[in-house]
Design an enzyme around this catalytic site. Structure first.
Site, PDB file in Angstrom:
ATOM      1  N   SER A   1      57.305  35.552  42.510  1.00  0.00           N
ATOM      2  CA  SER A   1      56.635  36.746  43.028  1.00  0.00           C
ATOM      3  C   SER A   1      57.435  38.007  42.696  1.00  0.00           C
ATOM      4  O   SER A   1      58.654  37.972  42.506  1.00  0.00           O
ATOM      5  CB  SER A   1      56.466  36.624  44.542  1.00  0.00           C
ATOM      6  OG  SER A   1      55.666  37.666  45.041  1.00  0.00           O
TER       7      SER A   1
ATOM      8  N   GLU B   1      31.371  36.330   0.979  1.00  0.00           N
ATOM      9  CA  GLU B   1      32.390  35.427   1.518  1.00  0.00           C
ATOM     10  C   GLU B   1      32.331  34.043   0.893  1.00  0.00           C
ATOM     11  O   GLU B   1      33.066  33.135   1.300  1.00  0.00           O
ATOM     12  CB  GLU B   1      32.239  35.321   3.045  1.00  0.00           C
ATOM     13  CG  GLU B   1      32.559  36.631   3.756  1.00  0.00           C
ATOM     14  CD  GLU B   1      32.518  36.512   5.269  1.00  0.00           C
ATOM     15  OE1 GLU B   1      32.158  35.415   5.779  1.00  0.00           O
ATOM     16  OE2 GLU B   1      32.874  37.488   5.939  1.00  0.00           O
TER      17      GLU B   1
ATOM     18  N   HIS C   1      59.547  34.651  49.916  1.00  0.00           N
ATOM     19  CA  HIS C   1      58.776  33.659  49.169  1.00  0.00           C
ATOM     20  C   HIS C   1      59.678  32.714  48.396  1.00  0.00           C
ATOM     21  O   HIS C   1      59.461  31.506  48.352  1.00  0.00           O
ATOM     22  CB  HIS C   1      57.839  34.349  48.164  1.00  0.00           C
ATOM     23  CG  HIS C   1      56.510  34.719  48.721  1.00  0.00           C
ATOM     24  ND1 HIS C   1      55.655  33.822  49.275  1.00  0.00           N
ATOM     25  CD2 HIS C   1      55.872  35.915  48.788  1.00  0.00           C
ATOM     26  CE1 HIS C   1      54.543  34.432  49.675  1.00  0.00           C
ATOM     27  NE2 HIS C   1      54.664  35.708  49.389  1.00  0.00           N
TER      28      HIS C   1
ATOM     29  N   GLN D   1      58.433  39.932  50.120  1.00  0.00           N
ATOM     30  CA  GLN D   1      58.350  39.118  48.910  1.00  0.00           C
ATOM     31  C   GLN D   1      59.598  38.285  48.705  1.00  0.00           C
ATOM     32  O   GLN D   1      59.548  37.189  48.142  1.00  0.00           O
ATOM     33  CB  GLN D   1      58.113  40.010  47.688  1.00  0.00           C
ATOM     34  CG  GLN D   1      56.756  40.675  47.677  1.00  0.00           C
ATOM     35  CD  GLN D   1      55.632  39.670  47.856  1.00  0.00           C
ATOM     36  OE1 GLN D   1      55.393  38.818  46.999  1.00  0.00           O
ATOM     37  NE2 GLN D   1      54.932  39.752  48.981  1.00  0.00           N
TER      38      GLN D   1
ATOM     39  N   HIS E   1      24.878  29.673   3.887  1.00  0.00           N
ATOM     40  CA  HIS E   1      24.470  30.616   4.923  1.00  0.00           C
ATOM     41  C   HIS E   1      23.354  31.518   4.399  1.00  0.00           C
ATOM     42  O   HIS E   1      22.339  31.743   5.070  1.00  0.00           O
ATOM     43  CB  HIS E   1      25.659  31.497   5.346  1.00  0.00           C
ATOM     44  CG  HIS E   1      26.631  30.822   6.274  1.00  0.00           C
ATOM     45  ND1 HIS E   1      27.382  29.742   5.908  1.00  0.00           N
ATOM     46  CD2 HIS E   1      26.964  31.103   7.566  1.00  0.00           C
ATOM     47  CE1 HIS E   1      28.154  29.376   6.924  1.00  0.00           C
ATOM     48  NE2 HIS E   1      27.910  30.178   7.946  1.00  0.00           N
TER      49      HIS E   1
ATOM     50  N   ASP F   1      48.039  39.916  50.943  1.00  0.00           N
ATOM     51  CA  ASP F   1      48.201  38.464  50.936  1.00  0.00           C
ATOM     52  C   ASP F   1      47.242  37.766  51.888  1.00  0.00           C
ATOM     53  O   ASP F   1      46.906  36.594  51.685  1.00  0.00           O
ATOM     54  CB  ASP F   1      49.642  38.102  51.329  1.00  0.00           C
ATOM     55  CG  ASP F   1      50.614  38.219  50.167  1.00  0.00           C
ATOM     56  OD1 ASP F   1      50.147  38.313  49.023  1.00  0.00           O
ATOM     57  OD2 ASP F   1      51.832  38.229  50.409  1.00  0.00           O
TER      58      ASP F   1
ATOM     59  N   GLU G   1      53.535  42.339  39.618  1.00  0.00           N
ATOM     60  CA  GLU G   1      52.481  41.634  40.348  1.00  0.00           C
ATOM     61  C   GLU G   1      51.930  42.524  41.466  1.00  0.00           C
ATOM     62  O   GLU G   1      50.722  42.712  41.594  1.00  0.00           O
ATOM     63  CB  GLU G   1      53.048  40.341  40.938  1.00  0.00           C
ATOM     64  CG  GLU G   1      52.066  39.535  41.758  1.00  0.00           C
ATOM     65  CD  GLU G   1      52.729  38.362  42.448  1.00  0.00           C
ATOM     66  OE1 GLU G   1      51.998  37.452  42.888  1.00  0.00           O
ATOM     67  OE2 GLU G   1      53.972  38.333  42.569  1.00  0.00           O
ATOM     68  N   HIS G   2      52.823  43.056  42.287  1.00  0.00           N
ATOM     69  CA  HIS G   2      52.456  43.968  43.377  1.00  0.00           C
ATOM     70  C   HIS G   2      53.150  45.305  43.150  1.00  0.00           C
ATOM     71  O   HIS G   2      54.348  45.332  42.885  1.00  0.00           O
ATOM     72  CB  HIS G   2      52.920  43.436  44.734  1.00  0.00           C
ATOM     73  CG  HIS G   2      52.515  42.020  45.015  1.00  0.00           C
ATOM     74  ND1 HIS G   2      53.384  40.946  44.860  1.00  0.00           N
ATOM     75  CD2 HIS G   2      51.345  41.496  45.440  1.00  0.00           C
ATOM     76  CE1 HIS G   2      52.758  39.832  45.189  1.00  0.00           C
ATOM     77  NE2 HIS G   2      51.524  40.126  45.540  1.00  0.00           N
TER      78      HIS G   2
END
Length: 369
Positions: free
Chosen positions: A176, A354, A201, A198, A359, A300, A266-267
Site C-alpha cells: 500500500s 499488404e 497495513h 497505511q 482478403h 477504504d 495508490e492514495h
C-alpha cells in the site's frame, strides 16, 4: 479439508450470522449501499450508429464468471469482499466465486456475512498461490473462472501474474502507498494519522509527505512517533516508518504536483488551501482525497469508490477496480450491398498493398456475376 468440506456450507453461513456482531453487520450493510450506489454509475451500455448501408456498434456484455481473492492471514477483511464482489454483481456476472485463507480452519464470521450481503455464489476455504491456481485452472471441487481479482501477498501477486492469459486479472497489487501533499496551513496531527493508517497495513507500505513547509515536515516526523506508540499494530508501523517513510520539501505546490505525478501513488491526499481547485493537477493516482475532512480511511470503508487501486506507479496506466473490469466489448459490423460497394476500393487497395490477395478477393467476389 475434503472435496466437499472445502466449500463453505449453508450451515457455516448460518453459524456466521449468529456469531457476527450486529454493529459490524449494520456497518457492512451501510458500506455496501454506498459502494452499490457509486458503482451503478459505471454501467456501460451497448451502442450503434448507422451510415449509408452500414451499421457499426459495440456489444457490451458481462464476463460469465469471476473469482475474488480475499486476504485472511493476519487479519480479516470484509471490506475487500464488498469492493470486489459488488462491481462484479452490478456488471451482471452470473457466477462469483470467493476464496479466502482459513487459519486454524475458521473463516471470520464478518467475512462470510459480507459475502452473503454482496451476493457471492460460492465461497471456498483456500488461500495463497494455490487458490489462484484453482480459480484459473479448476479442480475437482472448484470450476475455473474467467477473471481473478483481489489483493494478496507477494505469492498471490506472482500467481496472478503467471495465470494471466489463461484468465484475465485485475492488476498486480503491491504494498500500500499514501502520498500527502500539504501546505503550511495543514494540521500535522491529521497528516500523521493518515500516514499511519497505511503503515499499519504492511511494513513494506510507502508513506510519502510532500510539503512546502519544513516546519510541517518536522512536526509530522515527531507526531508519527508519538501516535505510533498508541496504536495496536505498533511493531508493524515502526518497521514501516524505518524502511519506507519519506518527506520532500518543495519550493512550490507546482513542484509538489510534479513529484506526486511521477510517483503515481495508490492514495493521494490534498491537504492544502482550496484543495478542490487543484484536483485536475493530479494526473496519476489511484484515488484522490480532497481536503482535510477526507481521510484516506473513508475510501477504504464507506465512501463508495473502490479501494482496490493500482500500486507501484501503475496508476500511470491502471485504474481502480470497477464494473467495467467485469465487462467485455465486442465490435458489431453490418454492411449491405451498397455499403460494401462504397468501401470496397479502400479495402482491396490496402489488402493488395499488404500482399493479402485473399482478403481482396473476399470483397471482389461479392460483386462478380
Amino acid at each position: 479439508y475434503t472435496a466437499r468440506s472445502i466449500r463453505v456450507s449453508s450451515a457455516e453461513f448460518a453459524n456466521a450470522n449468529k456469531q457476527a456482531d450486529p454493529k459490524v453487520v449494520r456497518a457492512i450493510r451501510a458500506s455496501c449501499a454506498r459502494i452499490r450506489k457509486f458503482h451503478k454509475k459505471q454501467i456501460e451500455k451497448s451502442w450503434s450508429y448507422r451510415e449509408k448501408g452500414v451499421t457499426l456498434g459495440q456489444s457490451i456484455k458481462p464476463i460469465h464468471s469471476a473469482g475474488i481473492y480475499v486476504p485472511g492471514g493476519l487479519a480479516a477483511y470484509p471490506s475487500s469482499v464488498l469492493m470486489n464482489a459488488i462491481p462484479a454483481r452490478i456488471a451482471g456476472v452470473k457466477r462469483i466465486v470467493m476464496t479466502t485463507p482459513t487459519p486454524l480452519g475458521v473463516i471470520n464470521p464478518h467475512v462470510l456475512v459480507a459475502a452473503q450481503i454482496a451476493e457471492v455464489d460460492e465461497v471456498y476455504k483456500i488461500g495463497g498461490a494455490q487458490a489462484v491456481a484453482a480459480l484459473a485452472y479448476g479442480t475437482k471441487s472448484i470450476k475455473p473462472v474467467d477473471k481473478i481479482v483481489g489483493p494478496g501477498n507477494a505469492f498471490v501477486a506472482q500467481a496472478k501474474r503467471q495465470v494471466f492469459g489463461k484468465v484475465d486479472i485485475d492488476m498486480i497489487a503491491g504494498p500500500s502507498e499514501i502520498l500527502v501533499l500539504a501546505d503550511s496551513g495543514a494540521d500535522h496531527r491529521l497528516i500523521a494519522a493518515d500516514l499511519l493508517s497505511q503503515a499499519e497495513h504492511d511494513e513494506n507500505a510507502y508513506l510519502i509527505l510532500v510539503t512546502t513547509s519544513r516546519q510541517i515536515a518536522d512536526k509530522v516526523q515527531k507526531e508519527l512517533r508519538r501516535q505510533a506508540e498508541t496504536l495496536d499494530r505498533r511493531l508493524i508501523i515502526e518497521k514501516c516508518l524505518a524502511k519506507n517513510s519519506y518527506a520532500f520539501i518543495v519550493k512550490s505546490l507546482s513542484e509538489g504536483f510534479d513529484i506526486a505525478n511521477r510517483f503515481a501513488p495508490e492514495h493521494m491526499e490534498l491537504i492544502i488551501k482550496n484543495a478542490r481547485r487543484y484536483v485536475n493537477r493530479v494526473d496519476n493516482a489511484g484515488a484522490i482525497f480532497v481536503g482535510p475532512w477526507t481521510p484516506e480511511a473513508v475510501g477504504d470503508y464507506g465512501a463508495g469508490p473502490n479501494h482496490v487501486l493500482p500500486t507501484g506507479g501503475t496508476a500511470r496506466f491502471f485504474s481502480p477496480l470497477g464494473v467495467y473490469d467485469f465487462m467485455k466489448r465486442t465490435s458489431v459490423v453490418s454492411f449491405d450491398q451498397k455499403g460494401l460497394k462504397s468501401i470496397a476500393k479502400v479495402v482491396t487497395t490496402l489488402a493488395k498493398d499488404e500482399g493479402l490477395s485473399a482478403h481482396a478477393r473476399a470483397v471482389e467476389m461479392r460483386f462478380k456475376k
